[in-house]
Design an enzyme around this catalytic site. Structure first.
Site, PDB file in Angstrom:
ATOM      1  N   HIS A   1      -1.249  -6.540   5.994  1.00  0.00           N
ATOM      2  CA  HIS A   1      -2.220  -7.573   5.617  1.00  0.00           C
ATOM      3  C   HIS A   1      -3.628  -7.037   5.820  1.00  0.00           C
ATOM      4  CE1 HIS A   1      -4.444 -11.508   6.228  1.00  0.00           C
ATOM      5  NE2 HIS A   1      -3.978 -11.571   5.001  1.00  0.00           N
TER       6      HIS A   1
ATOM      7  N   THR B   1      -0.979   0.073   6.399  1.00  0.00           N
ATOM      8  CA  THR B   1      -0.427  -0.783   5.351  1.00  0.00           C
ATOM      9  C   THR B   1      -0.101  -2.141   5.948  1.00  0.00           C
ATOM     10  OG1 THR B   1       1.479  -1.142   3.886  1.00  0.00           O
ATOM     11  CG2 THR B   1       1.843   0.270   5.789  1.00  0.00           C
TER      12      THR B   1
ATOM     13  N   ARG C   1     -11.593  -9.141  -4.985  1.00  0.00           N
ATOM     14  CA  ARG C   1     -11.188  -9.009  -3.573  1.00  0.00           C
ATOM     15  C   ARG C   1     -10.964  -7.538  -3.241  1.00  0.00           C
ATOM     16  NH1 ARG C   1      -6.407  -6.750  -0.838  1.00  0.00           N
ATOM     17  NH2 ARG C   1      -6.291  -7.749   1.211  1.00  0.00           N
ATOM     18  N   VAL C   2     -11.524  -7.101  -2.127  1.00  0.00           N
ATOM     19  CA  VAL C   2     -11.319  -5.743  -1.642  1.00  0.00           C
ATOM     20  C   VAL C   2     -10.693  -5.827  -0.262  1.00  0.00           C
ATOM     21  CG1 VAL C   2     -12.416  -3.568  -0.993  1.00  0.00           C
ATOM     22  CG2 VAL C   2     -13.275  -4.866  -2.958  1.00  0.00           C
ATOM     23  N   GLY C   3      -9.594  -5.123  -0.070  1.00  0.00           N
ATOM     24  CA  GLY C   3      -8.912  -5.140   1.218  1.00  0.00           C
ATOM     25  C   GLY C   3      -9.276  -3.952   2.083  1.00  0.00           C
TER      26      GLY C   3
ATOM     27  N   THR D   1       0.833  -1.199   0.000  1.00  0.00           N
ATOM     28  CA  THR D   1       0.000   0.000   0.000  1.00  0.00           C
ATOM     29  C   THR D   1       0.868   1.249   0.000  1.00  0.00           C
ATOM     30  OG1 THR D   1      -1.445  -1.239   1.506  1.00  0.00           O
ATOM     31  CG2 THR D   1      -1.987   1.055   1.181  1.00  0.00           C
TER      32      THR D   1
END
Length: 328
Positions: free
Chosen positions: A219, A217, A194-196, A166
């Site tokens: 996982h 930033t 997929r959206v984080g 990120t």
């Protein structure tokens, strides 16, 4: 209020051959944002400019350096937030856009919504006159190589999760307003759609003039579980400094869900922190006409910066100190 900006280029594992590019990228981004602040510009403009700079830099997993999903495509998430009124805009799973952070700001300012995704975000971008670019233009040779390697039968997907994921920025301006911005290409070989955390308010970033601003930033799924960005500001509300709040929240995420990451924070009084539980995180800050930056724990390089004669450009004047100090 003296202006401050802090940026990060992602927490994780930064290979030796990419360290110089990462340092250069975050310092350039910090100076671009600081230049806006020194001219009396808003924190919102500063964080957008800083993140745009890193989206345009292939060293980072955002914009043109984004990693690829399982189909070999770029899908990006971004969020921006204004601490003055808690306004926020975000986009997720967007393709063929050079600067998702700019689209996120348009969502904030031109719609009644806070998050647009995929096809809807694409239609909105077109309506706003945001140019669409070929998806291939966002794909670097490195991203393609990492994607291909992960498809091999003996590959270890967990190894690729250690890569920086990120970019982000936080700032406070002359008026005392804070803002945050975060942008990412996500996880290598992620599922389509997929959206984080980066597009999720409170997880990828949060800004509130009553407390401060933070960008995260690491996982993404772990950060979403603990709502990391808002958790940090909660600890600050309880009296912790930015560094204490960041360390406490990162430690909670590690012990509770096994997640690693990094954060940048600025308080509404101008104090700041850049902290991480991963091996590395590229970061930089500009305050009081001084630039500080680093990658490793305890690494802080300090340089003075000056106006180059062009009001819109601030540059490094000289390295005053290149020794290692305790981490900010």
């Amino acid at each position: 209020m003296k202006p401050v900006i802090v940026v990060h280029g992602g927490a994780g594992r930064i290979f030796k051959d990419r360290e110089e590019g990462a340092r250069s990228g975050v310092t350039t981004a910090a100076l671009k944002g600081y230049s806006i602040l020194k001219q009396g510009g808003s924190a919102l403009d500063a964080v957008e400019e800083a993140v745009t700079s890193m989206e345009d830099d292939p060293h980072f997993n955002a914009g043109c350096g984004s990693v690829l999903n399982e189909k070999g495509e770029v899908e990006m998430d971004a969020i921006i937030m204004d601490g003055k009124n808690l306004a926020s805009g975000a986009v997720s799973a967007v393709k063929c856009i050079a600067n998702p952070i700019k689209l996120a700001r348009l969502v904030m300012e031109k719609t009644e919504h806070m998050l647009l995704t995929d096809h809807g975000a694409k239609l909105f971008a077109k309506a706003m006159g945001v140019p669409e670019i070929p998806g291939e233009k966002l794909i670097t040779e490195r991203s393609r190589e990492r994607w291909s390697k992960n498809l091999e039968p003996d590959s270890n997907p967990q190894e690729f999760k250690k890569d920086p994921g990120t970019v982000g920025a936080v700032a406070i301006d002359n008026e005392g307003n804070v803002a945050c911005a975060t942008s990412t290409g996500g996880l290598t070989n992620k599922l389509v759609g997929r959206v984080g955390d980066s597009a999720c308010i409170g997880s990828g970033g949060y800004a509130d003039n009553h407390v401060g601003a933070t960008s995260t930033t690491g996982h993404g799924e772990s950060m979403m579980k603990v709502v990391l960005a808002r958790l940090i500001l909660y600890h600050m509300e309880q009296g912790m400094s930015p560094a204490e709040a960041a360390d406490t929240a990162l430690n909670y995420m590690k012990t509770r869900v096994g997640g690693l990451g990094g954060v940048i924070v600025v308080s509404n009084s101008g104090d700041w922190a850049a902290r991480f539980s991963t091996k590395q995180m590229s970061w930089a800050t500009a305050k009081d006409d001084q630039l500080q930056y680093g990658i490793y724990t305890g690494e802080i390089h300090t340089s003075s910066v000056c106006n180059s004669g062009d009001e819109e450009k601030w540059t490094v004047q000289q390295d005053k100190d290149l020794s290692l100090h305790g981490a900010q």
